[in-house]
Motif scaffolding. Structure first.
Motif, PDB file in Angstrom:
ATOM      1  N   UNK A 158      -8.119  -8.213   3.218  1.00  0.00           N
ATOM      2  CA  UNK A 158      -7.181  -8.986   4.041  1.00  0.00           C
ATOM      3  C   UNK A 158      -7.310 -10.483   3.772  1.00  0.00           C
ATOM      4  N   UNK A 159      -8.512 -10.941   3.523  1.00  0.00           N
ATOM      5  CA  UNK A 159      -8.713 -12.358   3.214  1.00  0.00           C
ATOM      6  C   UNK A 159      -8.194 -12.680   1.818  1.00  0.00           C
ATOM      7  N   UNK A 160      -8.432 -11.789   0.869  1.00  0.00           N
ATOM      8  CA  UNK A 160      -8.036 -12.031  -0.512  1.00  0.00           C
ATOM      9  C   UNK A 160      -6.529 -11.857  -0.704  1.00  0.00           C
ATOM     10  N   UNK A 161      -5.976 -10.769  -0.209  1.00  0.00           N
ATOM     11  CA  UNK A 161      -4.581 -10.424  -0.496  1.00  0.00           C
ATOM     12  C   UNK A 161      -3.564 -10.990   0.480  1.00  0.00           C
ATOM     13  N   UNK A 162      -3.859 -10.978   1.739  1.00  0.00           N
ATOM     14  CA  UNK A 162      -2.841 -11.271   2.743  1.00  0.00           C
ATOM     15  C   UNK A 162      -2.873 -12.705   3.253  1.00  0.00           C
ATOM     16  N   UNK A 163      -3.859 -13.432   2.871  1.00  0.00           N
ATOM     17  CA  UNK A 163      -4.002 -14.800   3.342  1.00  0.00           C
ATOM     18  C   UNK A 163      -3.258 -15.762   2.421  1.00  0.00           C
ATOM     19  N   UNK A 164      -2.717 -16.809   2.999  1.00  0.00           N
ATOM     20  CA  UNK A 164      -2.125 -17.886   2.199  1.00  0.00           C
ATOM     21  C   UNK A 164      -3.159 -18.973   1.933  1.00  0.00           C
ATOM     22  N   UNK A 165      -4.407 -18.608   2.095  1.00  0.00           N
ATOM     23  CA  UNK A 165      -5.512 -19.556   1.952  1.00  0.00           C
ATOM     24  C   UNK A 165      -5.700 -20.013   0.503  1.00  0.00           C
ATOM     25  N   UNK A 166      -5.337 -19.149  -0.453  1.00  0.00           N
ATOM     26  CA  UNK A 166      -5.550 -19.456  -1.871  1.00  0.00           C
ATOM     27  C   UNK A 166      -4.221 -19.466  -2.616  1.00  0.00           C
ATOM     28  N   UNK A 167      -4.055 -20.462  -3.488  1.00  0.00           N
ATOM     29  CA  UNK A 167      -2.850 -20.553  -4.309  1.00  0.00           C
ATOM     30  C   UNK A 167      -2.950 -19.657  -5.538  1.00  0.00           C
ATOM     31  N   UNK A 168      -4.151 -19.563  -6.092  1.00  0.00           N
ATOM     32  CA  UNK A 168      -4.372 -18.799  -7.323  1.00  0.00           C
ATOM     33  C   UNK A 168      -5.633 -17.958  -7.160  1.00  0.00           C
ATOM     34  N   UNK A 169      -5.539 -16.682  -7.533  1.00  0.00           N
ATOM     35  CA  UNK A 169      -6.708 -15.801  -7.527  1.00  0.00           C
ATOM     36  C   UNK A 169      -6.994 -15.375  -8.957  1.00  0.00           C
ATOM     37  N   UNK A 170      -8.208 -15.698  -9.393  1.00  0.00           N
ATOM     38  CA  UNK A 170      -8.652 -15.375 -10.749  1.00  0.00           C
ATOM     39  C   UNK A 170      -9.718 -14.289 -10.647  1.00  0.00           C
ATOM     40  N   UNK A 171      -9.558 -13.261 -11.446  1.00  0.00           N
ATOM     41  CA  UNK A 171     -10.553 -12.169 -11.478  1.00  0.00           C
ATOM     42  C   UNK A 171     -11.188 -12.110 -12.859  1.00  0.00           C
ATOM     43  N   UNK A 172     -12.472 -11.761 -12.864  1.00  0.00           N
ATOM     44  CA  UNK A 172     -13.240 -11.655 -14.096  1.00  0.00           C
ATOM     45  C   UNK A 172     -13.645 -10.207 -14.313  1.00  0.00           C
ATOM     46  N   UNK A 173     -13.149  -9.616 -15.371  1.00  0.00           N
ATOM     47  CA  UNK A 173     -13.494  -8.243 -15.758  1.00  0.00           C
ATOM     48  C   UNK A 173     -13.134  -7.223 -14.681  1.00  0.00           C
TER      49      UNK A 173
END
Length: 69
Positions: free
Chosen positions: A36-51
């Motif tokens: 919910x924090x990662x996907x549904x929040x407008x808290x972050x403009x860009x989400x970068x994932x590693x591997x």
């Protein structure tokens, strides 16, 4: 379409003054239910994932703007 396709390459991604969340490939999110924090929040403009991520989508979320493998 990914942000890389939209901008023309990693060196052209506009990250200045953006709120960026970088998610590594460790097991630290396992069992933490952070989707919910990662996907549904407008808290972050860009989400970068590693591997590849470990854990369920409930723990790690699914939103990914940039993926480095």
């Amino acid at each position: 379409m990914s942000i890389l396709d939209q901008t023309g390459g990693i060196d052209k991604i506009p990250l200045k003054n953006k709120k960026v969340l970088i998610i590594g490939s460790g097991i630290d999110l396992s069992g933490r239910k952070m989707a919910s924090i990662i996907d549904k929040s407008n808290k972050y403009d860009v989400i970068i994932r590693l591997n590849k991520l470990y854990g369920s989508r409930e723990d790690t979320g699914s939103r990914t703007d940039i993926l480095f493998t």
